[in-house]
Scaffold this motif. Sequence first.
Motif, PDB file in Angstrom:
ATOM      1  N   ASN A  25     -10.694  -8.531  -4.653  1.00  0.00           N
ATOM      2  CA  ASN A  25      -9.295  -8.115  -4.558  1.00  0.00           C
ATOM      3  C   ASN A  25      -9.003  -7.248  -3.332  1.00  0.00           C
ATOM      4  OD1 ASN A  25      -8.620  -9.392  -7.030  1.00  0.00           O
ATOM      5  ND2 ASN A  25      -9.431  -7.634  -8.164  1.00  0.00           N
ATOM      6  N   ALA A  26     -10.035  -6.949  -2.540  1.00  0.00           N
ATOM      7  CA  ALA A  26      -9.861  -6.028  -1.416  1.00  0.00           C
ATOM      8  C   ALA A  26      -8.863  -6.561  -0.393  1.00  0.00           C
ATOM      9  CB  ALA A  26     -11.201  -5.749  -0.752  1.00  0.00           C
ATOM     10  N   ALA A  27      -8.933  -7.845  -0.085  1.00  0.00           N
ATOM     11  CA  ALA A  27      -8.028  -8.420   0.918  1.00  0.00           C
ATOM     12  C   ALA A  27      -6.581  -8.357   0.447  1.00  0.00           C
ATOM     13  CB  ALA A  27      -8.428  -9.862   1.218  1.00  0.00           C
ATOM     14  N   LYS A  28      -6.356  -8.604  -0.827  1.00  0.00           N
ATOM     15  CA  LYS A  28      -4.991  -8.572  -1.365  1.00  0.00           C
ATOM     16  C   LYS A  28      -4.408  -7.166  -1.291  1.00  0.00           C
ATOM     17  CE  LYS A  28      -2.254  -9.665  -5.498  1.00  0.00           C
ATOM     18  NZ  LYS A  28      -1.546  -8.350  -5.480  1.00  0.00           N
ATOM     19  N   LEU A  33      -0.727  -3.497   0.838  1.00  0.00           N
ATOM     20  CA  LEU A  33      -0.645  -2.040   0.908  1.00  0.00           C
ATOM     21  C   LEU A  33      -0.512  -1.448  -0.496  1.00  0.00           C
ATOM     22  CD1 LEU A  33      -0.620  -0.059   3.380  1.00  0.00           C
ATOM     23  CD2 LEU A  33       1.837   0.123   3.049  1.00  0.00           C
ATOM     24  N   SER A  34      -1.271  -2.025  -1.443  1.00  0.00           N
ATOM     25  CA  SER A  34      -1.176  -1.622  -2.841  1.00  0.00           C
ATOM     26  C   SER A  34      -2.402  -0.824  -3.259  1.00  0.00           C
ATOM     27  CB  SER A  34      -1.031  -2.854  -3.742  1.00  0.00           C
ATOM     28  OG  SER A  34      -2.085  -3.785  -3.518  1.00  0.00           O
ATOM     29  N   PRO A 156      -1.608   7.927  -5.848  1.00  0.00           N
ATOM     30  CA  PRO A 156      -0.971   7.051  -6.848  1.00  0.00           C
ATOM     31  C   PRO A 156      -1.764   6.921  -8.149  1.00  0.00           C
ATOM     32  CG  PRO A 156      -0.895   6.029  -4.688  1.00  0.00           C
ATOM     33  CD  PRO A 156      -1.815   7.203  -4.576  1.00  0.00           C
ATOM     34  N   GLY A 157      -3.087   7.059  -8.082  1.00  0.00           N
ATOM     35  CA  GLY A 157      -3.903   6.885  -9.271  1.00  0.00           C
ATOM     36  C   GLY A 157      -4.374   8.169  -9.906  1.00  0.00           C
ATOM     37  N   ALA A 201      -5.465   0.717   1.293  1.00  0.00           N
ATOM     38  CA  ALA A 201      -5.265   0.764  -0.151  1.00  0.00           C
ATOM     39  C   ALA A 201      -5.640   2.112  -0.765  1.00  0.00           C
ATOM     40  CB  ALA A 201      -6.058  -0.356  -0.827  1.00  0.00           C
ATOM     41  N   THR A 202      -5.738   3.152   0.057  1.00  0.00           N
ATOM     42  CA  THR A 202      -6.172   4.457  -0.466  1.00  0.00           C
ATOM     43  C   THR A 202      -5.030   5.292  -1.028  1.00  0.00           C
ATOM     44  OG1 THR A 202      -5.974   5.441   1.735  1.00  0.00           O
ATOM     45  CG2 THR A 202      -8.149   4.600   1.100  1.00  0.00           C
TER      46      THR A 202
END
Length: 390
Positions: A25-28, A33-34, A156-157, A201-202
């Motif tokens: 899922n890294a590329a997605k 930018l999620s 965000p997390g 994605a960070t």
Amino acid sequence: MSTAAVSRTDYVALAHELAPTFAENAAKHDRDLSFPHENMAELVRTGYTAMTVPPEFGGAGASLAELCEAQQVLAGGCASTAFAVNMHVHGLAMIARLGGPSAEWACKAVLDGAVISGGFSEPGVGGNWWHPTTRAEEVAGGYVLNGRKGFFTGFPGATHLFLSAATIDDRGLPQPMAFLIPKPEKGVRVTAEWDAAGMRATGSHSLALEDLLIDERWMVGERGNLPMLFMMGVHWAWCSFASCFVGIARAALDHVVRTQQQRVISVIGKPNAHLPGIQFKVAEMAAKVAAARAHLEAAIHAEHDDVDPLRHYIDMSVMKTTVTRLAHEVVTLGMQVQGGSGLASSDPLQRMYRDVVAGLLVPPATDVVGEWAGKLALDVPIFAEPRWVG
């Protein structure tokens, strides 16, 4: 979180289990930018986020060496996920090292599923994290904070925020301090969502703290102890940060080797691996990976307790600077080997290339580290003013 997850001791094996799924899922996440919420949830569920909870607080107490190896493996799958969770695992380790009530409740919260993000970078401060410009005004039962935070990685997390501020003592001097607070519903505003070339994605958002009321029980340690918290716990921070970028370099080397073993050049009718130029560059990549890992390992296994705090901070900073530079050189060489196809969005090497650059930018800045290390070696006062003799 299950008892089995908390008692797990082989976090490197766990990282090997999780990394392939994260890589899918890294590329997605990079493209969209999620923030990888599902990855963070899995890290909590499996007990990965609890690895630095010491046994006295009910955790497995992973060693620094185990944390760093696990982070290398995880970064090879998704560097953004590894970088984001690094704020949590190393921050918790630094808090736990202090001991006392703040360490106890922080560890309990993590065992119950809490996720920490860290915010010490501020506009105009650079890498001098022990001089926060965020102001803490003492009020009945706590503090009111006002200031700005940049690069609040993992925001965000997060369920909890680890942040810094400074109050002013009776002499008019700042007393830098740290807080670990449950993520508040008001008083924290996102001023800019993270949108960068690398580590996309960070979720490293910029924040404004606006009349943020903090109960005094959320203070970590004593007022004025922030510099000592950094200096004496820096090995948890810089070694684990460096590990993320070594992990990218290792993954880049593996990816380039596999590709060149499979890619056939028509003029010789054999895989590119038979070309001397490819062999020389791959050999150089492997040598630089080995050098980075050796320097990191030396730092991991150095003395961290009975040390001079400032020398300790500088030594770890030199290691971080050297290792991240080597990691960048490895991936740059990989791009040269891969050629133009390495820039294609379908090739994960281009993402590694963008992600590894972030290692060069993690404070303290390279020139500042060089100044500190040079002055230390030459026995020149490190913080003397003026900095340079005219």
